[in-house]
Structure formats: C-alpha cells, structure tokens
Scaffold this motif. Sequence first.
Motif, mmCIF file in Angstrom:
data_model
loop_
_atom_site.group_PDB
_atom_site.id
_atom_site.type_symbol
_atom_site.label_atom_id
_atom_site.label_comp_id
_atom_site.label_asym_id
_atom_site.label_seq_id
_atom_site.Cartn_x
_atom_site.Cartn_y
_atom_site.Cartn_z
ATOM 1 N N GLN A 32 71.014 -46.882 53.526
ATOM 2 C CA GLN A 32 70.892 -47.668 54.768
ATOM 3 C C GLN A 32 70.149 -46.908 55.877
ATOM 4 O OE1 GLN A 32 75.259 -49.111 54.660
ATOM 5 N NE2 GLN A 32 74.065 -50.869 55.374
ATOM 6 N N GLY A 33 69.133 -46.184 55.461
ATOM 7 C CA GLY A 33 68.378 -45.384 56.422
ATOM 8 C C GLY A 33 66.945 -45.865 56.587
ATOM 9 N N GLU A 34 66.145 -45.009 57.154
ATOM 10 C CA GLU A 34 64.770 -45.351 57.519
ATOM 11 C C GLU A 34 63.852 -45.530 56.299
ATOM 12 O OE1 GLU A 34 61.625 -46.551 59.324
ATOM 13 O OE2 GLU A 34 63.619 -46.537 60.233
ATOM 14 N N GLN A 35 64.179 -44.842 55.185
ATOM 15 C CA GLN A 35 63.304 -44.953 53.999
ATOM 16 C C GLN A 35 63.260 -46.390 53.482
ATOM 17 O OE1 GLN A 35 61.293 -42.666 52.681
ATOM 18 N NE2 GLN A 35 61.946 -41.198 54.237
ATOM 19 N N VAL A 36 64.419 -47.032 53.419
ATOM 20 C CA VAL A 36 64.461 -48.416 52.918
ATOM 21 C C VAL A 36 63.686 -49.326 53.869
ATOM 22 C CG1 VAL A 36 65.945 -50.401 52.413
ATOM 23 C CG2 VAL A 36 66.619 -48.138 51.632
ATOM 24 N N ALA A 37 63.929 -49.172 55.164
ATOM 25 C CA ALA A 37 63.245 -50.025 56.148
ATOM 26 C C ALA A 37 61.728 -49.819 56.066
ATOM 27 C CB ALA A 37 63.757 -49.701 57.553
ATOM 28 N N SER A 38 61.288 -48.576 55.914
ATOM 29 C CA SER A 38 59.844 -48.309 55.824
ATOM 30 C C SER A 38 59.260 -48.867 54.530
ATOM 31 C CB SER A 38 59.572 -46.803 55.882
ATOM 32 O OG SER A 38 60.019 -46.286 57.094
ATOM 33 N N PHE A 39 59.995 -48.694 53.437
ATOM 34 C CA PHE A 39 59.514 -49.212 52.149
ATOM 35 C C PHE A 39 59.349 -50.734 52.230
ATOM 36 C CE2 PHE A 39 60.596 -49.873 47.373
ATOM 37 C CZ PHE A 39 59.262 -49.862 47.032
ATOM 38 N N GLU A 40 60.305 -51.399 52.849
ATOM 39 C CA GLU A 40 60.220 -52.867 52.991
ATOM 40 C C GLU A 40 58.970 -53.253 53.794
ATOM 41 O OE1 GLU A 40 64.919 -54.241 52.780
ATOM 42 O OE2 GLU A 40 64.025 -53.898 54.739
ATOM 43 N N ARG A 41 58.750 -52.569 54.889
ATOM 44 C CA ARG A 41 57.564 -52.882 55.727
ATOM 45 C C ARG A 41 56.269 -52.652 54.954
ATOM 46 N NH1 ARG A 41 60.366 -50.390 59.881
ATOM 47 N NH2 ARG A 41 59.326 -48.397 59.478
ATOM 48 N N GLU A 68 57.643 -60.614 55.278
ATOM 49 C CA GLU A 68 58.916 -59.911 55.077
ATOM 50 C C GLU A 68 59.054 -59.408 53.653
ATOM 51 O OE1 GLU A 68 61.559 -59.819 57.285
ATOM 52 O OE2 GLU A 68 61.108 -61.390 58.743
ATOM 53 N N ALA A 69 59.840 -58.357 53.514
ATOM 54 C CA ALA A 69 60.272 -57.898 52.187
ATOM 55 C C ALA A 69 61.688 -57.353 52.330
ATOM 56 C CB ALA A 69 59.342 -56.825 51.653
ATOM 57 N N VAL A 70 62.534 -57.660 51.346
ATOM 58 C CA VAL A 70 63.931 -57.220 51.374
ATOM 59 C C VAL A 70 64.206 -56.428 50.093
ATOM 60 C CG1 VAL A 70 66.346 -57.965 51.486
ATOM 61 C CG2 VAL A 70 64.573 -59.288 52.676
ATOM 62 N N ALA A 71 64.571 -55.169 50.249
ATOM 63 C CA ALA A 71 64.800 -54.297 49.089
ATOM 64 C C ALA A 71 66.177 -54.575 48.481
ATOM 65 C CB ALA A 71 64.708 -52.838 49.515
ATOM 66 N N THR A 72 66.250 -54.442 47.163
ATOM 67 C CA THR A 72 67.507 -54.683 46.444
ATOM 68 C C THR A 72 67.710 -53.576 45.398
ATOM 69 O OG1 THR A 72 66.411 -56.015 44.764
ATOM 70 C CG2 THR A 72 67.294 -57.206 46.656
ATOM 71 N N GLY A 89 64.545 -53.343 43.281
ATOM 72 C CA GLY A 89 63.834 -54.618 43.330
ATOM 73 C C GLY A 89 63.454 -54.965 44.749
ATOM 74 N N MET A 90 62.727 -56.083 44.903
ATOM 75 C CA MET A 90 62.279 -56.496 46.235
ATOM 76 C C MET A 90 62.086 -58.003 46.232
ATOM 77 S SD MET A 90 61.391 -54.729 49.077
ATOM 78 C CE MET A 90 60.513 -53.194 48.866
ATOM 79 N N VAL A 91 62.457 -58.621 47.343
ATOM 80 C CA VAL A 91 62.125 -60.034 47.568
ATOM 81 C C VAL A 91 61.043 -60.050 48.631
ATOM 82 C CG1 VAL A 91 62.974 -62.299 48.305
ATOM 83 C CG2 VAL A 91 64.534 -60.705 47.153
ATOM 84 N N THR A 92 59.970 -60.803 48.401
ATOM 85 C CA THR A 92 58.919 -60.952 49.416
ATOM 86 C C THR A 92 58.877 -62.410 49.864
ATOM 87 O OG1 THR A 92 57.308 -61.325 47.648
ATOM 88 C CG2 THR A 92 57.447 -59.093 48.556
ATOM 89 N N THR A 93 58.617 -62.625 51.140
ATOM 90 C CA THR A 93 58.542 -64.004 51.639
ATOM 91 C C THR A 93 57.875 -64.050 53.019
ATOM 92 O OG1 THR A 93 59.833 -65.995 52.173
ATOM 93 C CG2 THR A 93 60.885 -63.909 52.658
ATOM 94 N N ASN A 94 57.301 -65.208 53.311
ATOM 95 C CA ASN A 94 56.757 -65.433 54.660
ATOM 96 C C ASN A 94 57.760 -66.162 55.549
ATOM 97 O OD1 ASN A 94 54.101 -64.305 54.572
ATOM 98 N ND2 ASN A 94 53.586 -65.921 53.100
ATOM 99 N N ASP A 95 58.907 -66.506 54.962
ATOM 100 C CA ASP A 95 59.910 -67.307 55.662
ATOM 101 C C ASP A 95 60.977 -66.352 56.245
ATOM 102 O OD1 ASP A 95 62.142 -68.843 56.289
ATOM 103 O OD2 ASP A 95 61.875 -70.211 54.604
ATOM 104 N N SER A 96 60.958 -66.192 57.551
ATOM 105 C CA SER A 96 61.860 -65.216 58.186
ATOM 106 C C SER A 96 63.324 -65.588 58.014
ATOM 107 C CB SER A 96 61.545 -65.095 59.674
ATOM 108 O OG SER A 96 60.207 -64.738 59.819
ATOM 109 N N GLU A 97 63.611 -66.895 58.021
ATOM 110 C CA GLU A 97 65.002 -67.338 57.840
ATOM 111 C C GLU A 97 65.504 -66.992 56.437
ATOM 112 O OE1 GLU A 97 67.331 -68.564 59.946
ATOM 113 O OE2 GLU A 97 65.810 -67.913 61.392
#
Length: 363
Positions: free
Chosen positions: A29-38, A48-52, A191-199
């Motif tokens: 839950q640190g900066e690496q995950v947030a940076s990887f998602e971006r 958007e991208a959400v890491a799993t 894994g990762m989810v990618t989407t243009n839908d912010s909701e």
Amino acid sequence: MRIPLSRPMIGEEEKKAVLEVLESGQLAQGEQVASFEREFAEYIGTKEAVATSSGTAALFVALKALGVQPGDKVVTTPFTFVATASAILHCGGIPVFCDVDRQTCNLDPERLKATLERESGVKGVVVVHLYGTPCALEEILDITRSRGLFLLEDCAQAHGAMYRGRKVGSFGDAGVFSFYPTKNMTTGEGGMVTTNDSELAKRCRMLVNHGSRRRYYHEILGYNFRMTDIAAAIGRVQLRRLEEGNARRRAHASFYFRELSGIEGLELPFIPRDTLPAFHQYTVKVRERRDELLQFLRSWGVGCEVYYPVPLHRQAFLQSYGYGAFPVAESLSREVLSIPVHPGLSPGDLEEVARLVRAFFAK
Ligand SMILES: Cc1ncc(COP(=O)(O)O)c(C=O)c1O
C-alpha cells in the motif's frame, strides 16, 4: 528444457528495485503500487489502472464492478485459460460460450451475433486476445454497443499488442492484464484492470481493498486482492523494458515466418489486418501428427506446449452446465502447438527450433 518455452527476463534493475522496497520498510500500500498504476495506465492509454494480486483477481473485480450478478449471462470464448470463465462463475454469472475463428483463434464476430440473437439475459462479453493477437475489436464493439452490453478485454496475453494503432486494453469498458512469470512482463504474480471510466476504477479499487476508500470505513463488501509494493517495483522496471521485449518477440516471429513458410501440413499464425500482435506465443497449427511434433521437439530439448488441450466447455467442472459443441475450438485444441518465441532466445536457439521443425516435416 535446453530451449524453454518461456523465461522471465529478470535483471539487475529488478533486483535493485526490490531491495530498495525491502529497505524502505513500506512493503504494501505504498508509492510503488500507485506509481505502477499511473505508468501502466499511461502506457496502455487509459485514464485509470488498478493493480491486483493476479490476472484472475483483475478479471473478477472488473466483472463485479461492471455489475455481473448471480444469474447474469456473460458471453466468452471456450478457447482460453480457465480463469476467463471461472471469474464469471465466481460472480455468480453464467458463462455462455461462443465459438472462435479458426484463423485467429479469437471470438468470431459473426458467431457472436448469432449467439446474442439466441440468448436472453446477456449482460456483457469478455474477449480474449489469445497468444497476443488482438481480436476483431471494431466489429465486436459495434455488436456490444448497439445492444447495450459491456465489453471486457482479457489482455492477459497481450501487453502492448496494438489494434489500429492503439493498445488493447483501451477499447472495451475495461481491460485486464496478468503479470504471471510466463507473460510478456511479470511481477511474480499480479494483475491490472485498465479503464477510462473513473467510476468503474473507483469500484475496482474498493473491491480490491476490502470495500474501503478510507482505512477501516467499508462501503461495500470487498476482498484483499492488493498488489504488494515489491511486485509493483518489479513491474515498473518490466514495463520500461516491455517494448524492447515485444520487439524481440516480433523479430523472432518474423524469423519463423521466413524459415517455416511453405511446409506442407504446417500452418503459421495468422496476423489480422490493422493489428500488431504481442507474440506472447508463436502458435502453429498442425492438422496431423501434432502430438508427434510436440514429443519430437521436447526430445531435442525444445519447450513447447498446447494452449489449450481441453476447451472450457469440455472441462470436468463445467459438465453440469450442459454446453453443446464448439467445433472450431475443439479442432484447434487438437491442432495448436506453441513454440519458443520469448525475448531471451539466441539466434542459435531460433535456428535450431526452425531446423528441428523442418526436419520433422521432412521425415
Ligand atoms: C487468457 C488468460 N486470462 C486470465 C489469466 C489469469 O491470470 P493469472 O494467472 O495472473 O491469474 C491468464 C493467465 O494465466 C490468461 O492466459
């Protein structure tokens, strides 16, 4: 195997990145995950991208976030890895299979139309860009949009594959990726989810993290499907090297196209117009003696595999669903063979694989 079918490309940079995370004390839950998602979202071209924690988890949370509920039907291909369908089942959904196109091994838009005409209660469609070959996205999007269905792209095998100049994973309502070690890039598991839908991204992010946005405040029922910062640090390095690895895969594929063309009984992969495949696999079709070729190559130390020997509608755990026949998927499962194409192959390895394949068909 002397020449393995896949090999993760792990170098000094990955080792250094992991050590830095270990020494930082922030393992999750640190900066690496947030940076990887971006960085991943930017690479694929989505907002958007959400890491799993795995590709399977990414499929599951994407389907949940897209609203798949008990009893909903979701159309997909029977010629894929089991996770594509099991994620639908874990949501309480019912996988409805639709046969594939023989050339591309991907969902056939004409058959998809026919399936949707026949079935009621369908909520959406999951396409798989199998072996890294993009699906007929334009035709499929026309079909799903005109019927108000969601489209989820399973890009577990297609990191960096392009359709009409855009990366797959940016076309559907969402895309999902796997970072298992055999894939074009890895984080160990991930894994990762990618989407243009912010909701949609917000819902995925909550599902991945116990239904919460704020620690200890749980808005929905969620899970722990989070990626660790150790994995994300590896992923960030791997992402920077993905294009180089994919270019090598494409060069290796070009070598096989040149060296293996014109062999009677051997069908080379089909590259659909307007696509740039990621060549996760180089998969040939052999109508006769496929298993003999597999044994022959393995006996000479060349890794090769059948993806997949049993189409999903024939899997034991799905027998109670009473699926009918999907003849194209069934014949493909008897014909396909993937041979090494990964970036770590040397020119000598490629020469040897091609020489052995030619020798087999000359027998
Ligand atoms: C097409 C496909 N979908 C989903 C998955 C599941 O990904 P994971 O193994 O990361 O859970 C995989 C790979 O393993 C895959 O090949």
